[in-house]
Design a protein around this motif. Sequence first.
Motif, PDB file in Angstrom:
ATOM      1  N   MET A   1      24.752   5.582   3.035  1.00  0.00           N
ATOM      2  CA  MET A   1      23.862   4.750   3.814  1.00  0.00           C
ATOM      3  C   MET A   1      22.550   5.478   4.114  1.00  0.00           C
ATOM      4  O   MET A   1      21.519   4.855   4.205  1.00  0.00           O
ATOM      5  N   GLY A   2      22.634   6.767   4.283  1.00  0.00           N
ATOM      6  CA  GLY A   2      21.460   7.536   4.673  1.00  0.00           C
ATOM      7  C   GLY A   2      20.390   7.644   3.610  1.00  0.00           C
ATOM      8  O   GLY A   2      19.259   7.992   3.911  1.00  0.00           O
ATOM      9  N   VAL A   3      20.726   7.345   2.360  1.00  0.00           N
ATOM     10  CA  VAL A   3      19.745   7.477   1.285  1.00  0.00           C
ATOM     11  C   VAL A   3      19.215   6.136   0.794  1.00  0.00           C
ATOM     12  O   VAL A   3      18.424   6.094  -0.136  1.00  0.00           O
ATOM     13  N   LEU A   4      19.643   5.046   1.415  1.00  0.00           N
ATOM     14  CA  LEU A   4      19.179   3.724   1.010  1.00  0.00           C
ATOM     15  C   LEU A   4      17.698   3.554   1.316  1.00  0.00           C
ATOM     16  O   LEU A   4      17.200   4.087   2.310  1.00  0.00           O
ATOM     17  N   ARG A   5      17.011   2.781   0.516  1.00  0.00           N
ATOM     18  CA  ARG A   5      15.577   2.532   0.726  1.00  0.00           C
ATOM     19  C   ARG A   5      15.328   1.350   1.639  1.00  0.00           C
ATOM     20  O   ARG A   5      14.199   1.112   2.046  1.00  0.00           O
TER      21      ARG A   5
ATOM     22  N   ILE B   1      19.736  -1.242   6.688  1.00  0.00           N
ATOM     23  CA  ILE B   1      20.863  -2.158   6.821  1.00  0.00           C
ATOM     24  C   ILE B   1      21.590  -1.880   8.134  1.00  0.00           C
ATOM     25  O   ILE B   1      21.461  -0.807   8.716  1.00  0.00           O
ATOM     26  N   VAL B   2      22.324  -2.875   8.593  1.00  0.00           N
ATOM     27  CA  VAL B   2      23.129  -2.740   9.806  1.00  0.00           C
ATOM     28  C   VAL B   2      24.573  -3.033   9.430  1.00  0.00           C
ATOM     29  O   VAL B   2      24.868  -4.038   8.795  1.00  0.00           O
ATOM     30  N   LEU B   3      25.463  -2.141   9.834  1.00  0.00           N
ATOM     31  CA  LEU B   3      26.889  -2.317   9.639  1.00  0.00           C
ATOM     32  C   LEU B   3      27.503  -2.629  10.994  1.00  0.00           C
ATOM     33  O   LEU B   3      27.319  -1.869  11.942  1.00  0.00           O
ATOM     34  N   GLU B   4      28.189  -3.759  11.089  1.00  0.00           N
ATOM     35  CA  GLU B   4      28.914  -4.134  12.307  1.00  0.00           C
ATOM     36  C   GLU B   4      30.383  -3.773  12.085  1.00  0.00           C
ATOM     37  O   GLU B   4      30.973  -4.201  11.097  1.00  0.00           O
ATOM     38  N   ILE B   5      30.957  -3.016  12.991  1.00  0.00           N
ATOM     39  CA  ILE B   5      32.372  -2.662  12.916  1.00  0.00           C
ATOM     40  C   ILE B   5      33.025  -3.226  14.167  1.00  0.00           C
ATOM     41  O   ILE B   5      32.607  -2.912  15.286  1.00  0.00           O
ATOM     42  N   LEU B   6      34.039  -4.072  13.973  1.00  0.00           N
ATOM     43  CA  LEU B   6      34.653  -4.803  15.084  1.00  0.00           C
ATOM     44  C   LEU B   6      36.087  -4.341  15.310  1.00  0.00           C
ATOM     45  O   LEU B   6      36.824  -4.070  14.358  1.00  0.00           O
TER      46      LEU B   6
ATOM     47  N   GLN C   1      24.671  -6.373   7.330  1.00  0.00           N
ATOM     48  CA  GLN C   1      23.482  -7.221   7.318  1.00  0.00           C
ATOM     49  C   GLN C   1      22.396  -6.427   6.620  1.00  0.00           C
ATOM     50  O   GLN C   1      22.042  -5.341   7.070  1.00  0.00           O
ATOM     51  N   ALA C   2      21.917  -6.944   5.519  1.00  0.00           N
ATOM     52  CA  ALA C   2      20.936  -6.207   4.718  1.00  0.00           C
ATOM     53  C   ALA C   2      19.737  -7.080   4.410  1.00  0.00           C
ATOM     54  O   ALA C   2      19.413  -7.323   3.265  1.00  0.00           O
ATOM     55  N   ASP C   3      19.088  -7.571   5.442  1.00  0.00           N
ATOM     56  CA  ASP C   3      17.918  -8.421   5.213  1.00  0.00           C
ATOM     57  C   ASP C   3      16.644  -7.744   5.674  1.00  0.00           C
ATOM     58  O   ASP C   3      15.662  -8.387   5.949  1.00  0.00           O
ATOM     59  N   GLY C   4      16.669  -6.435   5.696  1.00  0.00           N
ATOM     60  CA  GLY C   4      15.498  -5.708   6.174  1.00  0.00           C
ATOM     61  C   GLY C   4      14.582  -5.289   5.050  1.00  0.00           C
ATOM     62  O   GLY C   4      14.780  -5.626   3.893  1.00  0.00           O
ATOM     63  N   ASP C   5      13.566  -4.557   5.402  1.00  0.00           N
ATOM     64  CA  ASP C   5      12.672  -3.965   4.431  1.00  0.00           C
ATOM     65  C   ASP C   5      12.684  -2.462   4.711  1.00  0.00           C
ATOM     66  O   ASP C   5      13.431  -2.016   5.559  1.00  0.00           O
ATOM     67  N   PRO C   6      11.901  -1.676   4.015  1.00  0.00           N
ATOM     68  CA  PRO C   6      11.976  -0.235   4.243  1.00  0.00           C
ATOM     69  C   PRO C   6      11.623   0.209   5.658  1.00  0.00           C
ATOM     70  O   PRO C   6      11.925   1.323   6.046  1.00  0.00           O
ATOM     71  N   ILE C   7      10.999  -0.643   6.454  1.00  0.00           N
ATOM     72  CA  ILE C   7      10.557  -0.220   7.779  1.00  0.00           C
ATOM     73  C   ILE C   7      11.420  -0.777   8.903  1.00  0.00           C
ATOM     74  O   ILE C   7      11.693  -0.097   9.872  1.00  0.00           O
ATOM     75  N   SER C   8      11.883  -2.009   8.800  1.00  0.00           N
ATOM     76  CA  SER C   8      12.603  -2.599   9.928  1.00  0.00           C
ATOM     77  C   SER C   8      13.602  -3.635   9.465  1.00  0.00           C
ATOM     78  O   SER C   8      13.591  -4.073   8.336  1.00  0.00           O
ATOM     79  N   ILE C   9      14.460  -4.014  10.397  1.00  0.00           N
ATOM     80  CA  ILE C   9      15.429  -5.076  10.131  1.00  0.00           C
ATOM     81  C   ILE C   9      15.442  -5.987  11.348  1.00  0.00           C
ATOM     82  O   ILE C   9      15.308  -5.529  12.476  1.00  0.00           O
ATOM     83  N   SER C  10      15.560  -7.275  11.127  1.00  0.00           N
ATOM     84  CA  SER C  10      15.627  -8.200  12.255  1.00  0.00           C
ATOM     85  C   SER C  10      17.090  -8.350  12.647  1.00  0.00           C
ATOM     86  O   SER C  10      17.885  -8.875  11.884  1.00  0.00           O
TER      87      SER C  10
END
Length: 109
Positions: free
Chosen positions: A1-5, A8-13, A26-35
């Motif tokens: 995860m640390g090397v991805l460009r 992303i957010v991983l939810e663990i329940l 959830q992987a709908d972000g860009d290189p700077i931010s994620i909503s």
Amino acid sequence: MGVLREEIVLEILFDSNGYLCGQRVQADGDPISISARYRSLFEHAFRMQASGLVLVHNHPSGNPRPSAQDIAATRRLAAVARAMDIEFHDHVVIGGKHAVSMKRARLMP
């Protein structure tokens, strides 16, 4: 995860016994931010009958230090989780080969 460009957010329940009951990326972000989609996160937690959650997200920059936006969003999520009776265990930020636990760093309630 640390090397991805892309961020992303991983939810663990977890269920009430502390067992894993779901996870989702959830992987709908860009290189700077994620909503972050708070509503979606909690709807998923309720569908999975979760009573606890951990969030993990990466910083493509390689710097694992939580940003001011990360801290503010985490505090808002913690308030919503409390109101929904879901324990927000931690929010971990990964950058490169390093990670920061926001709970351990005392950046979340």
